[in-house]
Design a protein around this motif. Structure first.
Motif, short mmCIF file in Angstrom:
data_model
loop_
_atom_site.label_atom_id
_atom_site.label_comp_id
_atom_site.label_asym_id
_atom_site.label_seq_id
_atom_site.Cartn_x
_atom_site.Cartn_y
_atom_site.Cartn_z
N PRO A 6 -6.52 1.60 -9.51
CA PRO A 6 -5.60 1.97 -8.43
C PRO A 6 -6.31 2.09 -7.09
O PRO A 6 -7.46 2.56 -7.02
N ASP A 7 -5.64 1.66 -6.04
CA ASP A 7 -6.21 1.78 -4.69
C ASP A 7 -6.65 3.21 -4.38
O ASP A 7 -7.63 3.43 -3.65
N LEU A 8 -5.93 4.17 -4.92
CA LEU A 8 -6.24 5.58 -4.69
C LEU A 8 -7.68 5.91 -5.05
O LEU A 8 -8.32 6.75 -4.40
N LEU A 9 -8.22 5.25 -6.08
CA LEU A 9 -9.58 5.52 -6.54
C LEU A 9 -10.63 4.69 -5.81
O LEU A 9 -11.81 5.01 -5.84
N ILE A 10 -10.19 3.61 -5.19
CA ILE A 10 -11.12 2.74 -4.46
C ILE A 10 -11.28 3.17 -3.01
O ILE A 10 -12.37 3.09 -2.43
N ALA A 11 -10.19 3.63 -2.42
CA ALA A 11 -10.17 3.93 -0.99
C ALA A 11 -11.28 4.89 -0.54
O ALA A 11 -11.88 4.66 0.53
N PRO A 12 -11.59 5.96 -1.28
CA PRO A 12 -12.65 6.86 -0.80
C PRO A 12 -14.01 6.17 -0.68
O PRO A 12 -14.78 6.47 0.24
N VAL A 13 -14.31 5.26 -1.60
CA VAL A 13 -15.58 4.52 -1.52
C VAL A 13 -15.59 3.62 -0.29
O VAL A 13 -16.58 3.57 0.46
N VAL A 14 -14.51 2.92 -0.07
CA VAL A 14 -14.41 2.02 1.08
C VAL A 14 -14.49 2.81 2.38
O VAL A 14 -15.20 2.43 3.32
N VAL A 52 -15.70 -13.26 -10.08
CA VAL A 52 -15.32 -12.42 -8.94
C VAL A 52 -14.82 -11.06 -9.43
O VAL A 52 -14.16 -10.96 -10.47
N ALA A 53 -15.17 -10.02 -8.68
CA ALA A 53 -14.66 -8.67 -8.92
C ALA A 53 -14.75 -7.90 -7.61
O ALA A 53 -15.70 -8.07 -6.84
N GLY A 54 -13.74 -7.09 -7.34
CA GLY A 54 -13.77 -6.25 -6.15
C GLY A 54 -12.95 -6.76 -4.99
O GLY A 54 -13.16 -6.31 -3.85
N LEU A 55 -12.00 -7.63 -5.23
CA LEU A 55 -11.18 -8.13 -4.13
C LEU A 55 -10.39 -7.01 -3.46
O LEU A 55 -10.16 -7.05 -2.25
N ALA A 56 -10.01 -6.00 -4.22
CA ALA A 56 -9.30 -4.87 -3.62
C ALA A 56 -10.17 -4.13 -2.62
O ALA A 56 -9.67 -3.58 -1.63
N CYS A 57 -11.47 -4.09 -2.84
CA CYS A 57 -12.37 -3.44 -1.90
C CYS A 57 -12.35 -4.16 -0.55
O CYS A 57 -12.31 -3.52 0.51
N ALA A 58 -12.37 -5.49 -0.60
CA ALA A 58 -12.31 -6.27 0.64
C ALA A 58 -10.98 -6.05 1.34
O ALA A 58 -10.92 -5.85 2.58
N ARG A 59 -9.91 -6.06 0.58
CA ARG A 59 -8.59 -5.85 1.17
C ARG A 59 -8.48 -4.49 1.84
O ARG A 59 -8.02 -4.36 2.99
N LEU A 60 -8.92 -3.45 1.15
CA LEU A 60 -8.80 -2.10 1.70
C LEU A 60 -9.71 -1.89 2.90
O LEU A 60 -9.37 -1.13 3.82
N ALA A 61 -10.86 -2.56 2.92
CA ALA A 61 -11.75 -2.43 4.07
C ALA A 61 -11.09 -2.99 5.33
O ALA A 61 -11.16 -2.40 6.42
#
Length: 281
Positions: A6-14, A52-61
């Protein structure tokens, strides 16, 4: 397809990574050279083959710095990609996109590297029953993302932390005075849903552990001959995990001994970054 985080868990890292890069004054280069209202279209593209892995990280950044940006994924995490392949298309405020570029690429490249290395190990043991698993040898703050990348590469996750399974290591054994005593204490303390694994470094310790029926026995730096012996003695009554001395040159032979799981710290502590670029179009 690997279920996404979930984006909720990725957003703090980004957010933390962006804050580290932006510093106290923001992107002074973008502010000096680019008009405030300028727009830029670009693609994230692979420059070498990999998973590939981590496309959501790029999107959220990108979206963190331009909430109105358009980000179109052209691949999904877990895809095997080739050099030149477009992974995502983006259109955003030019200042925002260039300010987010390095954070997006750092995370995307790091996670894709983990997924790619995991895929190489999984491929190396194909046709055997062995599964490839990660360890807790992860980058501080990135464990949940790196373990997600392992899943994207076809691997298994070992413990996420100290609280989700009992893993009796050599120093626990030493502190308790032996394998059997450590296992007895663990069994007395464990809830009905808590699995117990014990690490052994000799056939003598294996023989001590087996009658006490732990869920998993970790075979640390065993020879191929001794690994095969444990498989025969266990006779499928306990999960056997091989660990130590594992690399892409040795993993196939380890798998062919018949062990169930091979844990590989290198998946997360030594994976090279996959080369991915952001190119204006």
């Amino acid at each position: 397809m690997t279920p996404p985080i979930p984006d909720l868990l990725i957003a703090p890292v980004v957010t933390a990574a962006l804050a580290e890069d932006l510093g106290r004054a923001g992107d002074v280069t973008a502010q000096a050279c680019i008009a405030a209202d300028a727009r830029l279209s670009a693609v994230f593209a692979a420059r070498q083959s990999g998973v590939v892995a981590g496309l959501a990280c790029a999107r959220l950044a990108v979206l963190a710095l331009d909430p109105d940006a358009r980000f179109e994924a052209c691949a999904v995490d877990g895809d095997l990609v080739q050099p030149g392949q477009v992974l995502a298309k983006v259109e955003a405020n030019a200042r925002a996109l260039l300010s987010a570029e390095r954070t997006a690429l750092n995370l995307l490249g790091r996670l894709s590297g983990v997924a790619t290395l995991t895929h190489a190990y999984v491929t190396a043991v194909s046709g055997t029953k062995a599964r490839i698993a990660d360890t807790r040898k992860t980058t501080p703050g990135l464990r949940h993302l790196e373990k997600y990348a392992v899943r994207c590469g076809g691997g298994l996750n070992h413990r996420f932390g100290l609280d989700d399974a009992i893993l009796i290591k050599d120093n626990h054994v030493a502190a308790c005075g032996g394998v059997a005593e450590a296992l007895k204490r663990a069994r007395a303390a464990a809830g009905h849903l808590m699995k117990i694994e014990v690490e052994v470094d000799s056939l003598a310790q294996f023989d001590e552990a087996l009658p006490l029926a732990p869920d998993v026995i970790m075979l640390d730096n065993f020879s191929l001959e001794d690994l095969a012996t444990t498989v025969r003695l266990a006779a499928g009554k306990v999960t056997l995990e091989a660990s130590g001395g594992v690399n892409l040159q040795t993993v196939r032979a380890i798998a062919e001994t018949g062990v169930d799981v091979i844990s590989v710290g290198a998946l997360t502590h030594s994976a090279p970054v996959l080369d991915i670029g952001l190119d204006a179009v």
